[in-house]
Write an enzyme that holds these catalytic residues in place. Sequence first.
Site, PDB file in Angstrom:
ATOM      1  N   HIS A 115      -4.719  -2.528  -3.493  1.00  0.00           N
ATOM      2  CA  HIS A 115      -3.791  -3.581  -3.912  1.00  0.00           C
ATOM      3  C   HIS A 115      -4.282  -4.038  -5.275  1.00  0.00           C
ATOM      4  CE1 HIS A 115      -1.958  -4.243   0.120  1.00  0.00           C
ATOM      5  NE2 HIS A 115      -3.116  -3.762   0.516  1.00  0.00           N
ATOM      6  N   ASN A 117       0.543   5.437   9.580  1.00  0.00           N
ATOM      7  CA  ASN A 117      -0.246   5.853  10.759  1.00  0.00           C
ATOM      8  C   ASN A 117       0.567   5.547  12.006  1.00  0.00           C
ATOM      9  OD1 ASN A 117      -1.101   2.963   9.795  1.00  0.00           O
ATOM     10  ND2 ASN A 117      -1.389   2.985  12.022  1.00  0.00           N
ATOM     11  N   TYR A 174      -4.320 -12.841   5.802  1.00  0.00           N
ATOM     12  CA  TYR A 174      -5.703 -12.716   6.286  1.00  0.00           C
ATOM     13  C   TYR A 174      -6.754 -13.004   5.209  1.00  0.00           C
ATOM     14  CZ  TYR A 174      -5.061  -7.949   4.435  1.00  0.00           C
ATOM     15  OH  TYR A 174      -4.770  -6.875   3.645  1.00  0.00           O
ATOM     16  N   GLU A 175      -6.298 -13.147   3.956  1.00  0.00           N
ATOM     17  CA  GLU A 175      -7.263 -13.501   2.908  1.00  0.00           C
ATOM     18  C   GLU A 175      -7.671 -14.967   3.004  1.00  0.00           C
ATOM     19  OE1 GLU A 175      -5.977 -11.935  -1.010  1.00  0.00           O
ATOM     20  OE2 GLU A 175      -4.810 -10.499   0.158  1.00  0.00           O
ATOM     21  N   HIS A 179      -8.460   2.209   7.605  1.00  0.00           N
ATOM     22  CA  HIS A 179      -7.731   1.787   6.396  1.00  0.00           C
ATOM     23  C   HIS A 179      -7.683   2.916   5.362  1.00  0.00           C
ATOM     24  CE1 HIS A 179      -5.990  -0.821   3.403  1.00  0.00           C
ATOM     25  NE2 HIS A 179      -7.023  -0.692   2.605  1.00  0.00           N
ATOM     26  N   ALA A 233       3.041  -0.905   3.907  1.00  0.00           N
ATOM     27  CA  ALA A 233       2.560   0.181   4.754  1.00  0.00           C
ATOM     28  C   ALA A 233       2.601  -0.353   6.183  1.00  0.00           C
ATOM     29  CB  ALA A 233       1.127   0.540   4.382  1.00  0.00           C
ATOM     30  N   SER A 246       0.846  -1.199   0.000  1.00  0.00           N
ATOM     31  CA  SER A 246       0.000   0.000   0.000  1.00  0.00           C
ATOM     32  C   SER A 246       0.877   1.243   0.000  1.00  0.00           C
ATOM     33  CB  SER A 246      -0.862   0.059   1.261  1.00  0.00           C
ATOM     34  OG  SER A 246      -1.563  -1.125   1.427  1.00  0.00           O
ATOM     35  N   HIS A 306      -2.306 -11.378   1.096  1.00  0.00           N
ATOM     36  CA  HIS A 306      -2.057 -11.334   2.537  1.00  0.00           C
ATOM     37  C   HIS A 306      -2.557 -12.615   3.199  1.00  0.00           C
ATOM     38  CE1 HIS A 306      -1.871  -7.032   1.513  1.00  0.00           C
ATOM     39  NE2 HIS A 306      -1.094  -6.910   2.573  1.00  0.00           N
ATOM     40  N   MET A 363       1.008  -6.259   8.398  1.00  0.00           N
ATOM     41  CA  MET A 363       0.357  -7.563   8.200  1.00  0.00           C
ATOM     42  C   MET A 363       0.930  -8.296   6.987  1.00  0.00           C
ATOM     43  SD  MET A 363      -3.585  -6.321   8.692  1.00  0.00           S
ATOM     44  CE  MET A 363      -4.021  -5.061   9.915  1.00  0.00           C
ATOM     45  N   SER A 364       2.180  -8.036   6.677  1.00  0.00           N
ATOM     46  CA  SER A 364       2.732  -8.679   5.461  1.00  0.00           C
ATOM     47  C   SER A 364       4.232  -8.903   5.629  1.00  0.00           C
ATOM     48  CB  SER A 364       2.463  -7.789   4.241  1.00  0.00           C
ATOM     49  OG  SER A 364       3.231  -6.606   4.306  1.00  0.00           O
TER      50      SER A 364
HETATM   51  N1  HPA Z   1      -1.205  -2.120  12.003  1.00  0.00           N
HETATM   52  C1  HPA Z   1      -1.124  -3.179  11.157  1.00  0.00           C
HETATM   53  N2  HPA Z   1      -0.961  -3.055   9.845  1.00  0.00           N
HETATM   54  C2  HPA Z   1      -0.849  -1.819   9.351  1.00  0.00           C
HETATM   55  C3  HPA Z   1      -0.932  -0.683  10.145  1.00  0.00           C
HETATM   56  C4  HPA Z   1      -1.111  -0.847  11.554  1.00  0.00           C
HETATM   57  O1  HPA Z   1      -1.178   0.111  12.335  1.00  0.00           O
HETATM   58  N3  HPA Z   1      -0.782   0.393   9.329  1.00  0.00           N
HETATM   59  C5  HPA Z   1      -0.633  -0.084   8.081  1.00  0.00           C
HETATM   60  N4  HPA Z   1      -0.686  -1.429   8.076  1.00  0.00           N
END
Ligand code: HPA
Length: 265
Positions: A65, A228, A89-90, A240, A117, A33, A87, A204-205
């Site tokens: 994505h 973030n 989580y998919e 998101h 990201a 991302s 990912h 998460m990747s």
């Molecule tokens: N947590 C998990 N995955 C993320 C985050 C987060 O704060 N920001 C971007 N991907």
Amino acid sequence: MTRTPQAAAEEAAAELRSRTGVDGYDVALVMGSGWAPAADLLGASGHELASADLPGFVPPAVEGHSGTVRSISDGERDILAFLGRTHLYEGHGTSAVVHGVRTAVAAGARTIVLTNAAGGINPAYPVGSPVLIADHLNMTALSPLTGATFVDLTETYDSGLRELARSVDPTLPEGVYAAMPGPHFETPAEIRMLRAMGADLVGMSTVLEAVAARAAGARVLGLSLVTNIAAGLQDANLDHEDVLATGREAAGTVGRLLADIVAKL
Ligand code: HPA
């Protein structure tokens, strides 16, 4: 007998070769991302195809994505860019998550650049900063490897490649990336736990792909974009949309940085 992951990757690499006309790649990048627009700066774009058109790839599930594979030439090298990734989580399992990296290695790539990201845990990284991944915490409790595959992860993220990245931008900080399974963001208590464990970034990747790349003998460069501040570290909820918006805003600067690093690889 079911196909081995290696056979699946070779099949995808053969299809890639026949569709792009490119015999082999030198470098492959996975654009997370916020990083995808950087692909436009890497060189002249050749063929681009939907990754789901290659054997073994699943269609993308996440907005932002795009799920394509682009063949790029910078005049000297052939570069493969995955715009989007699968990912964990998919729900397609670890093999699906690392299929792109394995395909890239089967297509000749010896250097894999993984971008993502991330939430910032270390207060030294403001939103919008690119951070080199120096090491990781794999909080998925999973491996893409099976059997007695005791791969050394002492230097998962190649120190020479990190040095090279810092020759482009000496101010680039380094950090430890913790990968959570998601898809939910973390609780503030989980972020405090990760901070205590030594994490600077959370996402998460990336980690399973890094393990698969190391197992296949490729060098890995990892780059996070802090989109973030991690949960509970400031007085705001996570969304998101904000992650995507920060990615869009930072696209120009991180894109230039990435292109300059790739030119030196
Ligand atoms: N947590 C998990 N995955 C993320 C985050 C987060 O704060 N920001 C971007 N991907």
